[in-house]
Design a protein around this motif. Structure first.
Motif, short mmCIF file in Angstrom:
data_model
loop_
_atom_site.label_atom_id
_atom_site.label_comp_id
_atom_site.label_asym_id
_atom_site.label_seq_id
_atom_site.Cartn_x
_atom_site.Cartn_y
_atom_site.Cartn_z
N LYS A 166 0.85 -1.19 0.00
CA LYS A 166 0.00 0.00 0.00
C LYS A 166 0.89 1.24 0.00
O LYS A 166 1.39 1.65 1.04
CB LYS A 166 -0.92 0.00 1.22
N ILE A 167 1.04 1.84 -1.16
CA ILE A 167 2.01 2.91 -1.32
C ILE A 167 1.44 4.28 -0.98
O ILE A 167 2.20 5.26 -0.87
CB ILE A 167 2.53 2.90 -2.78
N GLU A 168 0.12 4.41 -0.78
CA GLU A 168 -0.47 5.74 -0.60
C GLU A 168 0.13 6.47 0.60
O GLU A 168 0.45 7.67 0.53
CB GLU A 168 -1.99 5.64 -0.42
N THR A 169 0.28 5.77 1.73
CA THR A 169 0.83 6.42 2.92
C THR A 169 2.25 6.90 2.67
O THR A 169 2.61 8.02 3.05
CB THR A 169 0.81 5.43 4.10
N ALA A 170 3.06 6.08 2.02
CA ALA A 170 4.44 6.47 1.74
C ALA A 170 4.48 7.69 0.81
O ALA A 170 5.30 8.59 1.00
CB ALA A 170 5.20 5.30 1.12
N ILE A 171 3.59 7.73 -0.19
CA ILE A 171 3.58 8.88 -1.10
C ILE A 171 3.15 10.14 -0.37
O ILE A 171 3.71 11.22 -0.56
CB ILE A 171 2.64 8.60 -2.29
N GLN A 172 2.17 10.02 0.50
CA GLN A 172 1.71 11.18 1.26
C GLN A 172 2.82 11.73 2.15
O GLN A 172 3.06 12.94 2.20
CB GLN A 172 0.49 10.81 2.08
N LEU A 173 3.49 10.83 2.85
CA LEU A 173 4.58 11.27 3.72
C LEU A 173 5.74 11.83 2.91
O LEU A 173 6.35 12.84 3.26
CB LEU A 173 5.05 10.10 4.59
N TYR A 174 6.05 11.17 1.82
CA TYR A 174 7.16 11.60 0.97
C TYR A 174 6.89 12.99 0.38
O TYR A 174 7.74 13.88 0.41
CB TYR A 174 7.38 10.58 -0.14
N SER A 175 5.69 13.18 -0.16
CA SER A 175 5.35 14.49 -0.73
C SER A 175 5.27 15.56 0.34
O SER A 175 5.61 16.72 0.10
CB SER A 175 4.02 14.39 -1.46
N LEU A 176 4.86 15.17 1.55
CA LEU A 176 4.78 16.13 2.65
C LEU A 176 6.14 16.69 3.00
O LEU A 176 6.32 17.90 3.17
CB LEU A 176 4.15 15.44 3.86
N LEU A 177 7.14 15.81 3.08
CA LEU A 177 8.48 16.26 3.42
C LEU A 177 9.17 16.92 2.23
O LEU A 177 9.97 17.84 2.41
CB LEU A 177 9.31 15.07 3.93
N GLN A 178 8.89 16.46 1.02
CA GLN A 178 9.51 17.07 -0.15
C GLN A 178 9.01 18.49 -0.37
O GLN A 178 9.75 19.34 -0.86
CB GLN A 178 9.26 16.22 -1.39
N LYS A 179 7.77 18.74 0.00
CA LYS A 179 7.23 20.09 -0.22
C LYS A 179 7.96 21.13 0.60
O LYS A 179 8.03 22.31 0.22
CB LYS A 179 5.73 20.10 0.12
N LYS A 180 8.53 20.73 1.71
CA LYS A 180 9.32 21.68 2.50
C LYS A 180 10.58 22.12 1.78
O LYS A 180 11.14 23.17 2.09
CB LYS A 180 9.69 21.04 3.85
N SER A 181 11.03 21.33 0.81
CA SER A 181 12.24 21.66 0.05
C SER A 181 11.95 22.35 -1.27
O SER A 181 12.88 22.61 -2.03
CB SER A 181 13.06 20.38 -0.21
N TRP A 182 10.67 22.62 -1.57
CA TRP A 182 10.36 23.29 -2.82
C TRP A 182 11.03 24.66 -2.85
O TRP A 182 10.93 25.44 -1.89
CB TRP A 182 8.86 23.47 -2.99
N PRO A 183 11.73 24.99 -3.93
CA PRO A 183 12.38 26.30 -3.99
C PRO A 183 11.35 27.42 -4.07
O PRO A 183 10.26 27.24 -4.63
CB PRO A 183 13.22 26.21 -5.27
N GLN A 184 11.71 28.55 -3.53
CA GLN A 184 10.81 29.69 -3.56
C GLN A 184 10.68 30.23 -4.99
O GLN A 184 11.68 30.42 -5.68
CB GLN A 184 11.31 30.79 -2.63
N LEU A 185 9.46 30.45 -5.40
CA LEU A 185 9.20 30.92 -6.75
C LEU A 185 9.48 32.41 -6.85
O LEU A 185 8.83 33.22 -6.18
CB LEU A 185 7.75 30.61 -7.15
N THR A 186 10.46 32.78 -7.66
CA THR A 186 10.81 34.18 -7.86
C THR A 186 10.79 34.50 -9.35
O THR A 186 10.86 33.62 -10.20
CB THR A 186 12.21 34.47 -7.29
N ILE A 187 10.70 35.78 -9.64
CA ILE A 187 10.67 36.20 -11.04
C ILE A 187 12.01 35.94 -11.70
O ILE A 187 12.08 35.66 -12.90
CB ILE A 187 10.27 37.70 -11.12
N GLU A 188 13.10 36.00 -10.94
CA GLU A 188 14.42 35.71 -11.52
C GLU A 188 14.54 34.25 -11.93
O GLU A 188 15.06 33.95 -13.02
CB GLU A 188 15.52 36.07 -10.51
N SER A 189 14.05 33.34 -11.09
CA SER A 189 14.13 31.92 -11.44
C SER A 189 13.27 31.60 -12.66
O SER A 189 13.63 30.77 -13.49
CB SER A 189 13.69 31.07 -10.25
#
Length: 853
Positions: free
Chosen positions: A805-828
């Motif tokens: 059952k991969i749903e729990t792992a995907i939820q946890l994985y995406s939860l922690l990965q979202k903290k590493s999302w780079p900040q969206l700037t006009i320069e990027s």
């Protein structure tokens, strides 16, 4: 004497049905006066209706009180209904209990639990953090966490086979020794046909000469015309004389009369022959027959401005809606919002209307031609309809090109940029699309997008639609790092499709020779897969191997690093023209045979997206969902019961095949989700991802590009077979095993517990199968060869109960990965769009090399 009026009976007082959970229910349920489930962090009613639950705004103290009350209530219910044994508690955690059925041919009922889409669950937990996710008791109930097994243990999860003595069931009613087996496909036209050209005996060059002349001569664009139509024919001369008489000067004429005459449908354009049963009568002696055309009134300019402004304001995306679409994968609701935006703007803006009509006519034209050439008489389309649609398709294609040019200088850059990209995406739907035209559209569209956003100084100034488009394109570019999945999955689908043909021939009661739609569609997809396996993919591999050796690239994997863009575009055009309309509009009343057959198309499409990730990083489209991959495939739409099929063996075969295809679709969807979450958090868009390379003089392919970013080390064990006897384990998914190194111990504990629960489910399933086998000792061979017991399939999740059952792992994985999302700037954004423009220019440069060789 006056009698008193009798008293009328008083109406009964309506009483509202009493219910519990009203005091602590969420505000949405209270306002609607409905029962609230009081589930945290969002109640079931809000998740089902896609509302923002009021619990998300509750203070922490109030939420803790609700959790304690729910825990106390659950504890009291468990005291009233104590578990009978240890195994029953484990089955409760599995959440998909199965009872042994006396009828081996009838599967147990499908799970009835409805769960929210993956992204909604992620957003709910993200609002409260990881602690809220881990506090949810659903991941711990029914078992002892301390008894968990190591995640990477060897047995039994990592065993490839579920049962050692398993054999696939034979095809029902098949007679292997039959000298002349039935073949219902003999009477179906086997040759491929052109969607825009009528057969040679029905060609009428004068029908298309006006459209082709206006596109080719007056507009002076260099697109290739269909075979058989010369721009110097006598019919063209007649058209030129007629145009001079009528005062028409081509596409660039601003005269409203000429515009309406060219692009607005007239009575002559859309008039079809009347039925023979209708008596028209005789004309008067002095009557002169003549055709009459009714023109549409000129559109008032002031009214157009008002409608345009209102449409724009209505279609303006809110910031929260835009934020909800900047995610690794979309849902169908996101896609409906995008295309609703296109439809709303097509009412007011001419360039959107031309694009809308061009795509619509292209789809109608393909359906019409496939219906006519399907080998059945059960169709409402005629050759006359095909002629009219073909003429209109050329008209509106020219209209789209003209309006696109005019909109660059007359409208907001947002409109011309979006339509230009939409036209590039939808070009793959046109059968006669060339690699040159797609490369030209992509190169110009990337320049338009770069110039439009270059004027913005802050991220708030970027139009919402362009911001979403930029996110989609950046995700496509990031797909250049995704490793290619094993090509064996395509071969396996081809074998299943070939076996399905045998099943149809020996079970013709499920279809008929007059059912030309499904038979013709089958032949086309079969031919496509055969060409892909025997010709296209070997050529891809040979090119990749040759140029790896030429540039001394030490890469022992099967990843396609060097690829021909023209071959890739041709592959996509062939694939999109194979997909029938029914594959995208499945109905609940469709027969089980058709449901199973149309499942092949999403399965092949999602498999192509994983086998050829270059389809996204080079062609910038998803191979089934076109614009962007989805995460909410509707499995239950393809579910059927044994009552819909008269023969149990026929039902069993269709059930096994359909569940296998659904399993493939969900596996690759989950794989895409995990990789896309990682790429959105860690991919650097600082460099161009493509470059053109010099081709060999002796090579037959003169356009080669190189994918520059290195492939990810996903540490996944790729499956070579997706049969029912194959267990899908945790290590078959990418990134998850490497994810255990630097994560919180609570998170690891939850994922490890599911690994332990899977072991328990596998052992129980094997014991059940062993017990049933021993009880069938009188006919062991028939039992082993008939897999009627393998029915533990969850349509809600899209896999068997013995899979991980991969749903729990995907939820946890995406939860922690979202903290590493780079900040969206006009320069990027500026940097990524400049690199995208360079990549599209490299593709165009490579295609131009083909024409100069």
């Amino acid at each position: 004497m006056v009698y008193p009026h009798p008293a009328l009976p008083k109406p009964e007082r309506k009483t509202r049905k009493t219910h519990k959970n009203s005091r602590d229910g969420c505000p949405n349920c209270k306002s609607k006066r409905i029962k609230c489930s009081e589930e945290l962090p969002s109640c079931f009613n809000c998740i089902k209706k896609n509302y923002r639950c009021g619990y998300l705004d509750f203070p922490k103290e109030k939420l803790d009180a609700i959790r304690k009350k729910n825990a106390k209530k659950e504890q009291q219910s468990q005291q009233h209904n104590p578990p009978q044994s240890t195994s029953s508690s484990v089955n409760k955690e599995i959440r998909n209990p199965r009872k042994k059925s006396t009828d081996l041919s009838r599967p147990p009922p499908a799970p009835t639990t409805e769960e929210p889409p993956m992204q909604l669950v992620n957003d709910s937990y993200l609002s409260n953090g990881i602690s809220s996710f881990l506090d949810n008791d659903q991941f711990y109930n029914g078992g002892n966490i301390k008894n968990k097994s190591p995640v990477l243990s060897d047995t039994p999860n990592n065993s490839e086979q579920l049962l050692s003595n398993y054999f696939r069931m034979p095809i029902p009613n098949e007679q292997p020794n039959e000298s002349t087996p039935p073949n219902i496909f003999n009477n179906v036209p086997q040759d491929s046909f052109s969607y825009f050209n009528i057969p040679s005996d029905e060609q009428k060059p004068d029908l298309y000469s006006d459209s082709l002349k206006r596109i080719y001569h007056d507009y002076n664009i260099g697109f290739e015309l269909p075979n058989g139509y010369s721009t110097e024919s006598s019919a063209d001369a007649m058209v030129i004389n007629n145009e001079q008489t009528n005062g028409f000067n081509g596409f660039e004429n601003n005269d409203t009369t000429a515009w309406n005459d060219l692009f607005l449908p007239s009575v002559n354009d859309m008039s079809f022959s009347s039925p023979s049963s209708v008596a028209n009568g005789n004309p008067l002696p002095n009557a002169i027959p003549s055709s009459q055309t009714f023109r549409m009134l000129k559109f008032p300019t002031k009214l157009g401005a008002v409608i345009s402004n209102k449409s724009y304001q209505k279609d303006k995306l809110s910031q929260e809606r835009v934020k909800g679409m900047l995610i690794p994968m979309w849902t169908k609701q996101n896609v409906n919002g995008i295309w609703s935006s296109v439809f709303n703007k097509s009412i007011a803006f001419k360039v959107y209307f031309s694009f809308f009509m061009d795509c619509s006519l292209n789809v109608l034209l393909k359906v019409c031609n496939k219906s006519i050439h399907s080998g059945t008489n059960l169709t409402c389309f005629t050759f006359e309809t095909l002629e009219q649609l073909t003429r209109k398709s050329y008209n509106y294609y020219g209209s789209l090109i003209k309006d696109l040019r005019e909109s660059i200088s007359s409208l907001d850059p947002e409109y011309s940029t979006m339509v230009s990209w939409y036209a590039g995406f939808s070009s793959h739907l046109h059968t006669h699309t060339t690699a040159e035209s797609i490369a030209l559209l992509y190169s110009g569209s990337s320049s338009l997008l770069n110039n439009a956003i270059a004027k913005c100084e802050t991220i708030e100034e970027v139009p919402p639609t362009l911001l979403i488009l930029t996110h989609v394109l950046k995700s496509d570019v990031a797909a250049s790092m995704i490793p290619d999945y094993q090509f064996e999955v395509i071969k396996e689908l081809y074998e299943d499709l070939n076996e399905f043909k045998t099943f149809i021939n020996y079970n013709q009661g499920l279809t008929s020779e007059n059912n030309g739609y499904i038979l013709k569609a089958y032949i086309e997809v079969m031919s496509f897969l055969k060409t892909l396996i025997e010709e296209i993919y070997p050529k891809f591999v040979a090119i990749n191997k040759s140029y790896k050796a030429k540039y001394n690239l030490e890469d022992k994997t099967n990843n396609l690093v060097f690829i021909s863009p023209s071959m890739l575009f041709d592959l996509l055009v062939k694939w999109f023209n194979v997909i029938p309309s029914y594959a995208c509009s499945i109905g609940e009343r469709m027969t089980p045979l058709k449901k199973t057959f149309y499942l092949f198309y999403p399965a092949i499409g999602i498999a192509l997206a994983n086998v050829f990730p270059s389809l996204r990083c080079v062609a910038l489209v998803d191979s089934f969902y076109m614009l962007y991959p989805h995460c909410d495939f509707n499995n239950k739409l393809y579910q059927f019961t044994i009552d819909e099929v008269s023969n149990p063996q026929q039902y069993q075969y269709l059930y096994n095949l359909s569940t296998k295809l659904i399993r493939i679709i969900n596996f690759f969807t989950n794989r895409q989700q995990i990789i896309n979450h990682y790429l959105q958090a860690h991919y650097d868009f600082g460099n161009c991802h493509l470059e053109s390379v010099e081709t060999n003089d002796d090579s037959s392919v003169h356009n080669i590009i190189r994918i520059l970013p290195p492939k990810l080390d996903t540490k996944e064990i790729m499956l070579s077979n997706f049969g029912i006897n194959t267990i899908i384990n945790l290590n078959n998914y990418p990134m998850i095993n490497a994810f255990f190194g630097d994560i919180q111990s609570e998170v690891k504990q939850v994922i490890e517990y599911e690994n332990h629960a899977q072991k328990m489910r596998i052992n129980q399933f094997r014991l059940k199968y062993k017990d049933l086998q021993s009880s069938s000792s009188d006919k062991p061979d028939s039992f082993i060869q008939n897999d009627n017991q393998l029915h533990d399939f969850d349509y809600t999740k899209g896999y068997f109960t013995f899979d991980y059952k991969i749903e729990t792992a995907i939820q946890l994985y995406s939860l922690l990965q979202k903290k590493s999302w780079p900040q969206l700037t006009i320069e990027s954004i500026h940097i990524s769009l400049c690199n995208l423009e360079l990549a599209m220019q490299e593709i165009q440069k490579s295609i131009c090399n083909k024409r100069t060789k």
